[in-house]
Design an enzyme around this catalytic site. Structure first.
Site, PDB file in Angstrom:
ATOM      1  N   GLU A  75       0.811  -1.229   0.000  1.00 34.98           N
ATOM      2  CA  GLU A  75       0.000   0.000   0.000  1.00 34.98           C
ATOM      3  C   GLU A  75       0.840   1.274   0.000  1.00 34.98           C
ATOM      4  O   GLU A  75       0.440   2.270  -0.590  1.00 34.98           O
ATOM      5  CB  GLU A  75      -0.966   0.001   1.187  1.00 34.98           C
ATOM      6  CG  GLU A  75      -2.070  -1.041   1.047  1.00 34.98           C
ATOM      7  CD  GLU A  75      -3.208  -0.815   2.032  1.00 34.98           C
ATOM      8  OE1 GLU A  75      -3.756   0.295   2.087  1.00 34.98           O
ATOM      9  OE2 GLU A  75      -3.539  -1.759   2.778  1.00 34.98           O
ATOM     10  N   HIS A 129       7.456 -26.601   5.558  1.00 33.12           N
ATOM     11  CA  HIS A 129       6.828 -27.810   5.015  1.00 33.12           C
ATOM     12  C   HIS A 129       6.403 -27.631   3.563  1.00 33.12           C
ATOM     13  O   HIS A 129       5.723 -28.480   3.015  1.00 33.12           O
ATOM     14  CB  HIS A 129       5.639 -28.202   5.900  1.00 33.12           C
ATOM     15  CG  HIS A 129       6.076 -28.543   7.301  1.00 33.12           C
ATOM     16  ND1 HIS A 129       6.464 -29.806   7.679  1.00 33.12           N
ATOM     17  CD2 HIS A 129       6.246 -27.758   8.397  1.00 33.12           C
ATOM     18  CE1 HIS A 129       6.830 -29.796   8.943  1.00 33.12           C
ATOM     19  NE2 HIS A 129       6.708 -28.556   9.409  1.00 33.12           N
ATOM     20  N   LYS A 179     -13.176   0.598  -5.289  1.00 36.29           N
ATOM     21  CA  LYS A 179     -14.367   0.887  -4.476  1.00 36.29           C
ATOM     22  C   LYS A 179     -15.381   1.679  -5.287  1.00 36.29           C
ATOM     23  O   LYS A 179     -16.584   1.447  -5.203  1.00 36.29           O
ATOM     24  CB  LYS A 179     -13.979   1.631  -3.189  1.00 36.29           C
ATOM     25  CG  LYS A 179     -13.309   0.721  -2.151  1.00 36.29           C
ATOM     26  CD  LYS A 179     -12.972   1.435  -0.847  1.00 36.29           C
ATOM     27  CE  LYS A 179     -12.310   0.496   0.154  1.00 36.29           C
ATOM     28  NZ  LYS A 179     -11.866   1.091   1.392  1.00 36.29           N
TER      29      LYS A 179
HETATM   30  C1  F6R Z   1      -6.006   2.242   3.175  1.00 40.36           C
HETATM   31  C2  F6R Z   1      -6.064   0.924   3.772  1.00 40.36           C
HETATM   32  C3  F6R Z   1      -7.069  -0.076   3.247  1.00 40.36           C
HETATM   33  C4  F6R Z   1      -8.427   0.077   3.978  1.00 40.36           C
HETATM   34  C5  F6R Z   1      -9.438  -0.955   3.455  1.00 40.36           C
HETATM   35  C6  F6R Z   1     -10.743  -0.947   4.244  1.00 40.36           C
HETATM   36  O1  F6R Z   1      -5.102   3.035   3.901  1.00 40.36           O
HETATM   37  O2  F6R Z   1      -5.317   0.637   4.648  1.00 40.36           O
HETATM   38  O3  F6R Z   1      -6.523  -1.350   3.407  1.00 40.36           O
HETATM   39  O4  F6R Z   1      -8.238  -0.099   5.349  1.00 40.36           O
HETATM   40  O5  F6R Z   1      -9.707  -0.711   2.114  1.00 40.36           O
HETATM   41  O6  F6R Z   1     -11.258   0.338   4.369  1.00 40.36           O
HETATM   42  P1  F6R Z   1     -11.739   0.865   5.798  1.00 40.36           P
HETATM   43  O7  F6R Z   1     -10.536   0.796   6.672  1.00 40.36           O
HETATM   44  O8  F6R Z   1     -12.203   2.259   5.565  1.00 40.36           O
HETATM   45  O9  F6R Z   1     -12.836  -0.059   6.210  1.00 40.36           O
END
Ligand code: F6R
Length: 375
Positions: free
Chosen positions: A259, A275, A369
């Site tokens: 990330e 293993h 998203k």
């Molecule tokens: C972005 C990050 C992602 C979010 C994930 C879930 O910095 O770390 O891994 O955590 O997309 O989103 P949230 O945390 O808002 O539920």
């Protein structure tokens, strides 16, 4: 910009973007800050304070009430889920009930009224987490929510479910203190854990202690995080931890390289990797030479795992570019897990800088998203 005398991955002397020796770049804090539009370095520097604040928020917030809790299930994704793994690792030697982590749309079939579901989402809008929250409501589970707001908070407020509201404005992965530590407060309030505040205090102190050596201002020669980024640069990190102690940190290193640096990384745990994974270090040789292995070590590792690590290091070192060992510090498991994570978190941001990548934005996650929301 192209650097004429850049010699690529061979001796990795120069970074083509900066036309600068990578070691000079790692010692140039102002240059590194320039790439970091969302102040990920600032968030990392604030982690000890964040942990302290997170405990207070957790203790001051409402907690669910329950007569019997027979199991705990943390549901969340990405940066919001890793706190669940930390809780699972921490709780396994201390809590009488099991902790599971759910990274999915579906609530496990066994969850019922005696299950404590902790729904964690920094944004409060992650669809997998919202889906499990709704199923937990229908199954009449005991629920607590950790979030900054969003639809999760809206639903919880409407349903009368206790919400631990944490501060916004950070990338979720930079808010692990806020996303994890309030869950410890819930455990303590429900009588599932005791004296957690002592470990929180030790955690803050240990993080402050190691911070001095891993910030951008600390020189490469004393800075384990910068040294790790130097090893990772131009290579694929493979992080190995031990089941039950450092495995969660290994998983975190991988996620943070992905990330923050937008680069691939892989993780696994001892003893399982002995293993299978270790057998796969013979071919293709030219690709194996591009791997850099990190072994995360902890004084709580099983004696046989310590021995396995020693033997394994010798085997892996024959075919990969190098092996780095990093040991946890501190007394309590919480401090030990987090000190390892802290080094990896910083290393992943340094790696981003070396690749001239802005560590903050995660455009691919945002794109996914938004595509999903439109379908
Ligand atoms: C972005 C990050 C992602 C979010 C994930 C879930 O910095 O770390 O891994 O955590 O997309 O989103 P949230 O945390 O808002 O539920």
């Amino acid at each position: 910009m192209v650097c004429n005398n850049f010699t690529g991955g061979e001796n990795r002397v120069l970074n083509p973007v900066y036309c600068m020796d990578i070691e000079s770049l790692l010692n140039d804090a102002p240059a590194m800050y320039k790439v970091d539009s969302m102040d990920m370095f600032g968030a990392l520097s604030g982690l000890p304070e964040q942990c302290k604040d997170a405990w207070k928020i957790g203790m001051d917030s409402p907690a669910p009430e329950a007569e019997t809790i027979s199991n705990v299930l943390v549901t969340g994704m990405g940066g919001s889920a890793i706190g669940g793994d930390l809780l699972r690792a921490y709780a396994s030697g201390k809590m009488a009930v099991p902790v599971a982590v759910n990274r999915d749309y579906t609530l496990s079939q066994y969850a019922d009224k005696s299950t404590l579901v902790i729904a964690v989402s920094y944004s409060g809008n992650t669809e997998e987490t919202l889906s499990v929250y709704e199923q937990a409501r229908k199954r009449e589970c005991t629920i607590a929510v950790i979030t900054t707001g969003g639809k999760l908070k809206e639903s919880a407020d409407k349903d009368g479910v206790p919400v631990i509201k944490i501060p916004g404005g950070l990338a979720p992965r930079a808010a692990t203190g806020y996303l994890f530590i309030p869950a410890l407060a819930v455990m303590q309030k429900l009588g599932l854990l005791k004296n957690v505040e002592d470990e929180i205090k030790e955690l803050e102190d240990e993080l402050e202690k190691i911070k001095k050596n891993i910030t951008p201002e600390s020189a490469l020669e004393h800075n384990a995080a910068k040294q790790l980024a130097r090893e990772f640069y131009g290579r694929i990190p493979v992080i190995w931890g031990a089941a039950g102690t450092t495995g969660v940190a290994a998983q975190r290193y991988k996620g943070q390289v992905n990330e923050n640096a937008k680069a691939p990384a892989y993780w696994n745990v001892f003893p399982e990797l002995n293993h299978n994974e270790l057998v796969g270090f013979e071919v293709p040789r030219d690709l194996l030479e591009k791997l850099h292995i990190v072994m995360l070590k902890d004084k709580g590792d099983h004696e046989r795992i310590k021995t396995r690590m020693e033997i394994t290091r010798g085997i892996a070192a024959r075919s990969v570019s190098g092996v780095t060992e990093i040991s946890s510090s501190g007394e309590g498991l919480l401090a030990r897990m987090y000190t390892l994570i802290y080094v990896g978190d910083y290393a992943s941001v340094y790696l981003a800088v070396l690749y001239d990548i802005d560590p903050g934005p995660v455009k691919i996650i945002d794109y996914l998203k938004s595509e999903l929301a439109g379908r």
